[in-house]
Motif scaffolding. Structure first.
Motif, PDB file in Angstrom:
ATOM      1  N   GLU A 160      -5.839 -12.816  -9.432  1.00 46.30           N
ATOM      2  CA  GLU A 160      -5.069 -12.665  -8.201  1.00 46.30           C
ATOM      3  C   GLU A 160      -5.511 -11.426  -7.438  1.00 46.30           C
ATOM      4  N   GLU A 161      -5.377 -11.484  -6.108  1.00 47.37           N
ATOM      5  CA  GLU A 161      -5.744 -10.330  -5.295  1.00 47.37           C
ATOM      6  C   GLU A 161      -4.673  -9.254  -5.403  1.00 47.37           C
ATOM      7  N   VAL A 162      -5.119  -8.040  -5.655  1.00 49.28           N
ATOM      8  CA  VAL A 162      -4.214  -6.893  -5.749  1.00 49.28           C
ATOM      9  C   VAL A 162      -4.776  -5.750  -4.911  1.00 49.28           C
ATOM     10  N   ILE A 163      -3.932  -4.782  -4.653  1.00 45.76           N
ATOM     11  CA  ILE A 163      -4.356  -3.556  -3.973  1.00 45.76           C
ATOM     12  C   ILE A 163      -4.477  -2.474  -5.043  1.00 45.76           C
ATOM     13  N   VAL A 164      -5.704  -2.029  -5.287  1.00 46.43           N
ATOM     14  CA  VAL A 164      -5.954  -1.027  -6.335  1.00 46.43           C
ATOM     15  C   VAL A 164      -6.023   0.358  -5.705  1.00 46.43           C
ATOM     16  N   HIS A 165      -5.048   1.205  -6.061  1.00 45.50           N
ATOM     17  CA  HIS A 165      -5.034   2.598  -5.618  1.00 45.50           C
ATOM     18  C   HIS A 165      -5.748   3.440  -6.676  1.00 45.50           C
ATOM     19  N   ARG A 166      -6.733   4.219  -6.257  1.00 44.20           N
ATOM     20  CA  ARG A 166      -7.394   5.156  -7.176  1.00 44.20           C
ATOM     21  C   ARG A 166      -7.210   6.556  -6.613  1.00 44.20           C
ATOM     22  N   LYS A 167      -6.204   7.255  -7.129  1.00 40.30           N
ATOM     23  CA  LYS A 167      -5.935   8.620  -6.672  1.00 40.30           C
ATOM     24  C   LYS A 167      -6.619   9.580  -7.640  1.00 40.30           C
ATOM     25  N   GLY A 168      -7.754  10.118  -7.222  1.00 47.60           N
ATOM     26  CA  GLY A 168      -8.510  10.958  -8.138  1.00 47.60           C
ATOM     27  C   GLY A 168      -9.069  10.154  -9.282  1.00 47.60           C
ATOM     28  N   ALA A 169      -9.601   8.969  -9.003  1.00 47.08           N
ATOM     29  CA  ALA A 169     -10.236   8.127 -10.020  1.00 47.08           C
ATOM     30  C   ALA A 169     -11.443   7.434  -9.382  1.00 47.08           C
ATOM     31  N   THR A 170     -12.502   7.296 -10.150  1.00 47.16           N
ATOM     32  CA  THR A 170     -13.773   6.772  -9.655  1.00 47.16           C
ATOM     33  C   THR A 170     -13.887   5.273  -9.910  1.00 47.16           C
ATOM     34  N   PRO A 171     -14.293   4.485  -8.908  1.00 44.47           N
ATOM     35  CA  PRO A 171     -14.564   3.068  -9.153  1.00 44.47           C
ATOM     36  C   PRO A 171     -15.665   2.925 -10.214  1.00 44.47           C
ATOM     37  N   ALA A 172     -15.431   2.072 -11.198  1.00 41.34           N
ATOM     38  CA  ALA A 172     -16.397   1.925 -12.297  1.00 41.34           C
ATOM     39  C   ALA A 172     -16.521   0.467 -12.706  1.00 41.34           C
ATOM     40  N   GLY A 173     -16.623  -0.410 -11.688  1.00 46.80           N
ATOM     41  CA  GLY A 173     -16.881  -1.810 -11.980  1.00 46.80           C
ATOM     42  C   GLY A 173     -18.236  -1.980 -12.637  1.00 46.80           C
ATOM     43  N   LYS A 174     -18.500  -3.144 -13.185  1.00 50.27           N
ATOM     44  CA  LYS A 174     -19.752  -3.403 -13.890  1.00 50.27           C
ATOM     45  C   LYS A 174     -20.949  -3.094 -12.996  1.00 50.27           C
ATOM     46  N   GLY A 175     -21.770  -2.115 -13.412  1.00 57.85           N
ATOM     47  CA  GLY A 175     -22.983  -1.769 -12.678  1.00 57.85           C
ATOM     48  C   GLY A 175     -22.779  -0.849 -11.488  1.00 57.85           C
ATOM     49  N   VAL A 176     -21.548  -0.473 -11.196  1.00 62.76           N
ATOM     50  CA  VAL A 176     -21.266   0.386 -10.035  1.00 62.76           C
ATOM     51  C   VAL A 176     -21.631   1.837 -10.362  1.00 62.76           C
ATOM     52  N   MET A 177     -22.420   2.466  -9.471  1.00 65.47           N
ATOM     53  CA  MET A 177     -22.841   3.848  -9.687  1.00 65.47           C
ATOM     54  C   MET A 177     -21.757   4.823  -9.246  1.00 65.47           C
ATOM     55  N   GLY A 178     -21.678   5.953  -9.940  1.00 69.13           N
ATOM     56  CA  GLY A 178     -20.713   6.984  -9.580  1.00 69.13           C
ATOM     57  C   GLY A 178     -21.171   8.348 -10.047  1.00 69.13           C
ATOM     58  N   ILE A 180       0.858  -1.189   0.000  1.00 71.68           N
ATOM     59  CA  ILE A 180       0.000   0.000   0.000  1.00 71.68           C
ATOM     60  C   ILE A 180       0.892   1.237   0.000  1.00 71.68           C
ATOM     61  N   ILE A 181       0.567   2.201  -0.869  1.00 70.35           N
ATOM     62  CA  ILE A 181       1.356   3.418  -1.045  1.00 70.35           C
ATOM     63  C   ILE A 181       0.553   4.593  -0.484  1.00 70.35           C
ATOM     64  N   PRO A 182       0.934   5.153   0.662  1.00 67.98           N
ATOM     65  CA  PRO A 182       0.159   6.261   1.226  1.00 67.98           C
ATOM     66  C   PRO A 182      -0.056   7.419   0.252  1.00 67.98           C
ATOM     67  N   TYR A 183       0.995   7.806  -0.512  1.00 64.34           N
ATOM     68  CA  TYR A 183       0.812   8.888  -1.488  1.00 64.34           C
ATOM     69  C   TYR A 183       0.152   8.388  -2.782  1.00 64.34           C
ATOM     70  N   GLY A 184      -0.019   7.077  -2.909  1.00 62.51           N
ATOM     71  CA  GLY A 184      -0.824   6.534  -3.998  1.00 62.51           C
ATOM     72  C   GLY A 184      -2.305   6.656  -3.686  1.00 62.51           C
ATOM     73  N   VAL A 185      -2.597   6.733  -2.400  1.00 62.25           N
ATOM     74  CA  VAL A 185      -3.962   6.996  -1.932  1.00 62.25           C
ATOM     75  C   VAL A 185      -4.221   8.500  -1.961  1.00 62.25           C
ATOM     76  N   GLY A 186      -3.270   9.261  -1.459  1.00 60.83           N
ATOM     77  CA  GLY A 186      -3.405  10.715  -1.466  1.00 60.83           C
ATOM     78  C   GLY A 186      -3.568  11.285  -0.073  1.00 60.83           C
ATOM     79  N   VAL A 187      -3.511  12.598   0.002  1.00 60.62           N
ATOM     80  CA  VAL A 187      -3.601  13.308   1.276  1.00 60.62           C
ATOM     81  C   VAL A 187      -5.031  13.326   1.803  1.00 60.62           C
ATOM     82  N   ASP A 188      -5.983  13.582   0.923  1.00 59.95           N
ATOM     83  CA  ASP A 188      -7.388  13.664   1.348  1.00 59.95           C
ATOM     84  C   ASP A 188      -8.015  12.272   1.231  1.00 59.95           C
ATOM     85  N   ILE A 189      -7.708  11.418   2.207  1.00 64.06           N
ATOM     86  CA  ILE A 189      -8.137  10.020   2.161  1.00 64.06           C
ATOM     87  C   ILE A 189      -9.666   9.912   2.075  1.00 64.06           C
TER      88      ILE A 189
END
Length: 474
Positions: free
Chosen positions: A351-369, A140-149
């Protein structure tokens, strides 16, 4: 009188400036004070070269042991990056500044990187670019997450028709001012403090550092940050009935909020970024991408703290939305919320991964945003298409095309006032650094991600409140 052994004498025979040098110098001029200086220096040269030969020496054994232990202590070695960046998808590449792509290239060279993608609103940030999506293996990368968690968008669609809003616009403006508070460091005190079950979370007892942030979190609960954070009334238009949301075709009044975990999240980000940089030494160009192993105590602490900050950010929105619905006497037909500046455990290619979205919206199938534009540009309620190349992500907004400094330098108050008037938007607070012209064209950004999301409805801002003290996200 015998000349004492000096630090320079020991440095000249291979000692280095360290605790060992101090111990050796003191010993040379105490236990061997009566002996010839040259003989003492020669003895300490042998000791330095062959400390194992002195482990039985009554006087020198402690120093010999310290030398051997120091030699066997792992040094802070810089972790090497891989030679070339792994390939990653870029959406809307022609609209993305070179600096953002250069930062993404560095992120794709981390030894823990599995996959990445760059969204069409991307621009340069710290560590991972804003609009960057990065999947890592058990790190996990703290600055990959960002300051405004956990920064997020929340949308409430009301059972109030468009006409009622226009007939009572002054009232809605009064309620917006009465029930919101903005700016870095600002919060509520005494009887005005809000309450929420998140404050009772056992995770606040994670460690003394987190526990000491509880009062700050309580005072800022239900407030919004500075910078591009906002609370706004607008008209949302559904061109067709949406069965999943149970919303009929039509135009409704809606409340849209954008804010994060306030000073609580920012303090967590700073603390664990420093820890990551101490533990994970990376080349200078990658220093802000220092990561924590999720199997380590520090990694587990950050993971728990990050999730708590995300829950806290959600609670802030809930307090605002509950207050506003009560104030205007509205029923909420549907509510949609999504967040960015976060990391998720997801499955990618089996495989299980840790997905960092820094200023990016989750957009899985059917996920609202919700993807906002600017204070005058429309925002869009979207449904994710689950595009693997984008790691199930989309943009989190229009993205800046001018830095804050450039915007203040190039945009006049008159220019900003005119564009607000042209779009029929009433603005409370905000500076020229948040002027609509400082942002990319949201329609261009949306056109670059038609493979990532489907548009469900369009939101048009009408009354916008932002921080009026020149503060940024805190």
């Amino acid at each position: 009188m015998k000349m004492p052994v000096t630090g320079n004498d020991l440095l000249s025979i291979g000692y280095t400036k360290s605790n060992i040098l101090s111990i050796a110098l003191k010993l040379a001029n105490s236990a061997f004070s009566t002996q010839d200086k040259d003989a003492v220096v020669a003895l300490f040269k042998k000791l330095k070269d062959y400390p194992e030969n002195f482990l039985d020496d009554e006087v020198l054994e402690p120093l010999a042991t310290a030398m051997i232990e120091e030699a066997n202590t792992p040094k802070d070695e810089v972790i090497s990056l891989i030679d070339a960046p792994k390939e990653y998808a870029v959406f809307g590449e022609s609209h993305i500044e070179p600096g953002a792509k250069a930062q993404m290239d560095v992120a794709m060279k981390l030894p823990v990187t599995v996959a990445g993608a760059l969204m069409p609103d991307a621009h340069q940030g710290y560590g991972l670019p804003i609009g960057g999506v990065l999947a890592t293996k058990n790190a996990i990368i703290p600055y990959g997450v960002g300051v405004d968690i956990g920064c997020r968008m929340a949308l409430s669609v009301y059972d109030i028709p468009e006409s009622h809003f226009y007939e009572n616009e002054a009232r809605y403006k009064r309620e917006l001012i009465a029930h919101t508070k903005f700016g870095a460091g600002h919060g509520y005190h005494g009887q005005h403090k809000a309450d929420h079950s998140v404050l009772d979370s056992a995770d606040f007892n994670l460690n003394p550092f987190i526990k000491n942030l509880h009062d700050k979190a309580w005072s800022q609960l239900g407030t919004s940050g500075g910078g591009n954070h906002f609370v706004e009334f607008g008209i949302i238009e559904f061109d067709a009935t949406d069965e999943a949301l149970k919303i009929q075709k039509g135009r409704y009044l809606a409340l849209l909020t954008h804010s994060g975990s306030r000073g609580f999240g920012a303090t967590i980000a700073g603390h664990y970024t420093r820890i990551a940089k101490d533990l994970c030494k990376l080349p200078k160009e990658a220093a802000n991408l220092a990561y924590l192993d999720l199997n380590s105590q520090e990694g587990q602490e950050y993971w728990i703290a990050m999730n708590l900050a995300g829950d806290y950010a959600s609670a802030c929105h809930q307090v605002i939305h509950d207050k506003m619905a009560k104030a205007i006497g509205a029923q909420v037909l549907t509510k949609v919320e999504n967040h960015h500046n976060f990391a998720w455990k997801e499955i990618l290619d089996g495989e299980e991964v840790i997905v960092h979205r820094k200023g990016a919206t989750p957009a899985g199938k059917g996920v609202m945003g919700i993807i906002p534009g600017s204070m005058t540009a429309p925002g869009f309620l979207v449904r994710g298409r689950g595009e693997t190349a984008a790691i199930n992500s989309a943009s989190h907004g229009a993205g800046r095309q001018m830095s804050r400094t450039q915007a203040i330098k190039n945009i006049t108050k008159a220019d900003m006032k005119q564009v607000l008037k042209d779009h029929g938007v009433s603005l409370i607070g905000a500076g020229r650094d948040e002027a609509p012209m400082a942002y990319k064209d949201i329609n261009m950004v949306m056109a670059a991600q038609t493979d990532l999301v489907d548009v469900v409805a369009k939101f048009t801002p009408k009354i916008v409140r932002m921080a009026d003290d020149g503060s940024r996200e805190d």
